[in-house]
Design a protein around this motif. Structure first.
Motif, PDB file in Angstrom:
ATOM      1  N   THR A 162     -51.652 -17.820 -27.858  1.00  0.00           N
ATOM      2  CA  THR A 162     -51.034 -16.611 -29.224  1.00  0.00           C
ATOM      3  C   THR A 162     -50.629 -18.187 -30.716  1.00  0.00           C
ATOM      4  N   SER A 196     -46.303 -14.015 -34.411  1.00  0.00           N
ATOM      5  CA  SER A 196     -46.059 -12.666 -32.733  1.00  0.00           C
ATOM      6  C   SER A 196     -44.113 -12.369 -33.262  1.00  0.00           C
ATOM      7  N   VAL A 227     -48.483  -9.182 -32.377  1.00  0.00           N
ATOM      8  CA  VAL A 227     -49.510 -10.925 -32.817  1.00  0.00           C
ATOM      9  C   VAL A 227     -50.462 -10.247 -34.334  1.00  0.00           C
TER      10      VAL A 227
END
Length: 795
Positions: free
Chosen positions: A82, A87, A166
């Protein structure tokens, strides 16, 4: 994360692997090698001392299996990155600390995340960053395929070990649904042959029993523990035997007299009973020292009565309206009997391999959906001019493969693919009245029209990317993704992605990224209607409108942000205010701040709406659109006290409807639109999309005091759009919820937890939807005040 475990929960719940907050991943080094367990002889004890107990063979095997499972969970997380995104994580302990705890649906829990706004069940329940739908759900790294949009929640909150939302410029491994990724990891703290049974209920006839249980069975390993007072060494129990199968199951039943939002401001809705059933199962086993096989299964069967609005006049809707249906000319709208049934089954079988610097997972997934709306034939004809019995079915099967290989300390390469096939069918069996002049004076007796569409669609995607660690503080992640769709139309796109994370100081992280996105429409929502069948009837769409097919959305997404952590230290006044003597860093006061901004341009923006009395969504495209916003987040933690607050400002505008144009009125000039029809106004102006909301906020506090958890949370909205072309908006609102829970000891040593919750603490009456706006058919109000009591017993 803006939620945290309470001190007691932290001791009870095994650690979760959290990745992506700093744009880095955790590598499981030599995952196939198990730690050896060494049992040492105790030190010499004074006379009359008690010899410490020795671990039993069963306890050693269970502990080593848990350690192996955690190692593989870490390795699985390394399949994805990510980097360059934002997040926001919520753990099972965090959910338990919220009002209603795991009795709240997943969608309600997500409303506490930044940039997530509330909507009615008929319009998708929630929106992330002002987009409609386009949210991807993953369980243990495997994407759940698209289903059939309905009112009900499919996932049970109790299965969540950790859930992250996310957002931003997603890396190349995430395709198709790209506005937000809801990444769910199933619980890992439930494999110790224990569980719980609970009962929850209260206002609106709510009754919700549930059960969950997890454990390990089938082990063929035999161990002999070292004798007390001796030194012994016990090596891995998995070398020459089968360590067993871990499992976790949940079951929940819910019945309520407010299944979907009340269309009136009254305390109780009319005709709104809903029984709902959910089940979930997880199993995993190690085939060998470097291979794990996992199975996920879930089901949801939800039934809804469609709530009624009393006092609706007969013969006001339809083209022309109906004033006589089967000889009946009067109808009490409070007695309308419309219903909807939704059935969902899903499963994932995943084979994971972790060895010699390689992590990989190959998964088979399947999902079945069946949605059936049944009308009140006479009532719908008289009130709406048409009565439609609608069925939507979808059956999807697919394979997903993902792999990660760390070439060296600088480069980690990831690649993967997804292939899925979906058989979708849509049927519409409608009663209408025929007409010739169609001015309301020449309607004939009701007659039936049958329209059906069936399609087998295929989606394919592949990606490759490299995470390049230039320095310990600077990481670049770049990749390419290719997607191909064969559905009602065929299309494809090659999408570049690039993002960067920079951490100049220990507690400061910057991120930025760009992503090119390709989003196919949901197959059943893009099914074409044969509008010619309805010409010269009371169910005819606006005359002269086109019925062009729904196109995939293509967009450019830009995102940048910064996060700052401010540790106050264990001896600071803020720490001492809530914790007298901190014993671990997690009890010390910290403040975390976040700022994120994004900008999106899109062609063929996909939107959805309700365009008839059946509360099912139909898709259409705007030729051009843009979406921009900024999100602020803050979290404070000090021992037993936790607090968070989020605020987002966003604007989404679009113009020029280029598919399913027949859904829009192009015959009636409207004064508030300058004498233009709704369709003409949209073609010549940038308008707000109906689900756009300027300001969205959430906040909450919780405090553990003498064994009782006290919590309050809230959601705020400046109002979704309303008016003939979304030119107005609903009134702003804030809804507060409160809860208290306490754990009591029981004679068998397994505690009982009692909780009391109040939803909409101040009984604020507010509209989510007014019944006006594009694709909005009926009004919906937020919940009125409700009182709920729950008891849960550990097993």
């Amino acid at each position: 994360m803006l939620f945290h475990f309470s001190r007691g929960l932290m001791q009870a719940v095994s650690p979760l692997v959290i990745i992506g907050a700093l744009g880095t991943t955790v590598r499981a080094q030599e995952a196939e090698v198990l730690p050896e367990i060494v049992v040492q002889a105790p030190r010499a004890a004074p006379p009359q001392s008690v010899q410490p107990p020795t671990e039993t063979p069963e306890a050693i095997a269970a502990r080593q299996l848990a350690e192996k499972t955690q190692t593989f969970d870490t390795a699985r997380s390394n399949l994805y990155t990510t980097a360059g995104t934002t997040s926001y994580g919520i753990s099972n302990g965090d959910i338990q600390s919220l009002p209603q705890g795991t009795n709240a649906p997943v969608e309600k829990v997500l409303l506490q995340a930044p940039g997530v706004s509330q909507d009615s069940a008929a319009s998708g329940l929630l929106h992330v960053r002002n987009d409609h739908a386009n949210v991807q759900f993953r369980i243990n790294g495997v994407m759940l395929p698209d289903g059939v949009t309905g009112f009900g929640s499919v996932l049970d909150t109790g299965l969540i070990g950790n859930m992250s939302l996310v957002t931003g410029a997603l890396p190349a491994e995430f395709g198709l649904r790209t506005v937000g990724l809801v990444d769910i990891t199933t619980r890992t703290d439930a494999f110790n042959n224990s569980g719980s049974i609970s009962m929850y209920g209260g206002s609106r006839g709510t009754l919700a029993p549930s059960i969950e249980y997890g454990g390990t069975f089938g082990s063929s390993c035999q161990l002999t523990a070292a004798a007390p007072g001796t030194s012994g060494k016990i090596s891995s129990p998995f070398a020459n035997c089968f360590p067993g199968v871990q499992y976790f199951v949940t079951g929940r039943y819910l019945q309520t007299s407010e299944g979907i939002e009340n269309p009136t401001p009254s305390l109780n809705a009319i005709h709104d009973f809903s029984p709902q059933e959910k089940g979930f199962g997880y199993m995993s086993a190690f085939i060998d020292n470097s291979t794990r096989l996992s199975l996920i299964m879930g089901t949801a069967i939800n039934k809804f009565q469609i709530p009624n609005v009393p006092g609706q006049p007969v013969g006001q809707n339809g083209n022309p309206p109906v004033t006589n249906a089967f000889g009946i000319t009067n109808f009490n709208s409070a007695l309308l009997n419309e219903n909807q049934t939704e059935v969902t089954h899903y499963g994932v079988l995943a084979l994971q391999k972790s060895a010699n610097g390689f992590d990989g997972q190959l998964s088979y997934f399947t999902r079945y959906n069946d949605l059936h709306f049944t009308p009140d034939t006479v009532g719908d004809l008289l009130l709406n001019g048409i009565a439609s019995d609608i069925t939507r079915k979808s059956y999807t099967n697919g394979i997903q493969g993902d792999g990660s290989y760390q070439i060296n300390e600088t480069h980690t390469v990831r690649a993967g693919f997804t292939v899925s096939g979906e058989q979708a069918s849509v049927t519409n069996s409608s009663f209408v009245e025929p007409c010739t002049i169609c001015d309301g004076t020449d309607n004939g007796p009701p007659t039936g029209i049958f329209d059906a569409s069936s399609k087998f669609g295929t989606l394919m995607g592949a990606y490759v990317q490299d995470e390049w660690k230039l320095t310990d503080k600077f990481i670049i992640n770049g990749g390419l993704r290719f997607d191909q769709m064969y559905e009602y139309i065929d299309a494809n796109q090659l999408s570049p992605r690039i993002s960067a994370t920079y951490k100049p100081f220990e507690n400061t992280t910057f991120h930025a990224g760009y992503a090119r996105y390709f989003t196919p429409p949901v197959l059943v929502e893009a099914a074409p209607a044969n509008i010619a069948l309805f010409q010269n009837t009371t169910g005819a769409p606006p005359a002269g409108q086109a019925n062009d097919p729904v196109q995939p959305e293509r967009s450019n997404y830009y995102d940048a942000g910064v996060s700052q952590k401010v540790p106050f230290g264990c001896s600071s006044p803020l720490t001492r205010m809530f914790t007298d003597a901190p014993t671990k860093p997690s009890e010390c006061a910290t403040l975390e701040l976040g700022l994120d901004a994004y900008y999106k341009t899109a062609t063929d923006l996909i939107d959805n709406g309700n365009f008839g009395q059946a509360l099912v969504l139909s898709a259409f495209n705007y030729a051009k659109a843009y979406n921009e916003g900024v999100e602020l987040s803050a979290k404070f933690s000090s021992g037993p006290f936790k607090a968070y607050a989020n605020l987002a400002a966003a604007v989404q505008k679009a113009t020029d409807v280029v598919s399913n144009q027949y859904l829009f009125n192009n015959t009636t000039p409207l004064a508030d639109l300058g004498g233009l029809t709704q369709f003409q106004y949209i073609q010549s102006h940038y308008i707000y999309t109906d689900h756009a909301q300027l300001l969205t906020g959430s906040a909450g506090v919780s405090y553990l005091w003498q064994g009782s958890r006290l919590s309050v949370d809230m959601i705020y909205g400046s109002g979704l759009r309303s008016g003939d072309a979304n030119t107005d908006h609903e009134a702003p609102y804030a809804q507060f919820n409160a809860g208290v829970s306490h754990e009591f000891e029981s004679p068998d040593g397994k505690p009982i937890t009692a909780r009391f919750d109040v939803v909409n603490l101040f009984d604020t009456v507010y509209q989510i939807r007014s019944g006006t706006g594009i694709g909005v058919f009926a009004p919906q109000y937020g919940p009125r005040i409700g009182f709920y009591l729950g008891l849960s017993k550990k097993l």
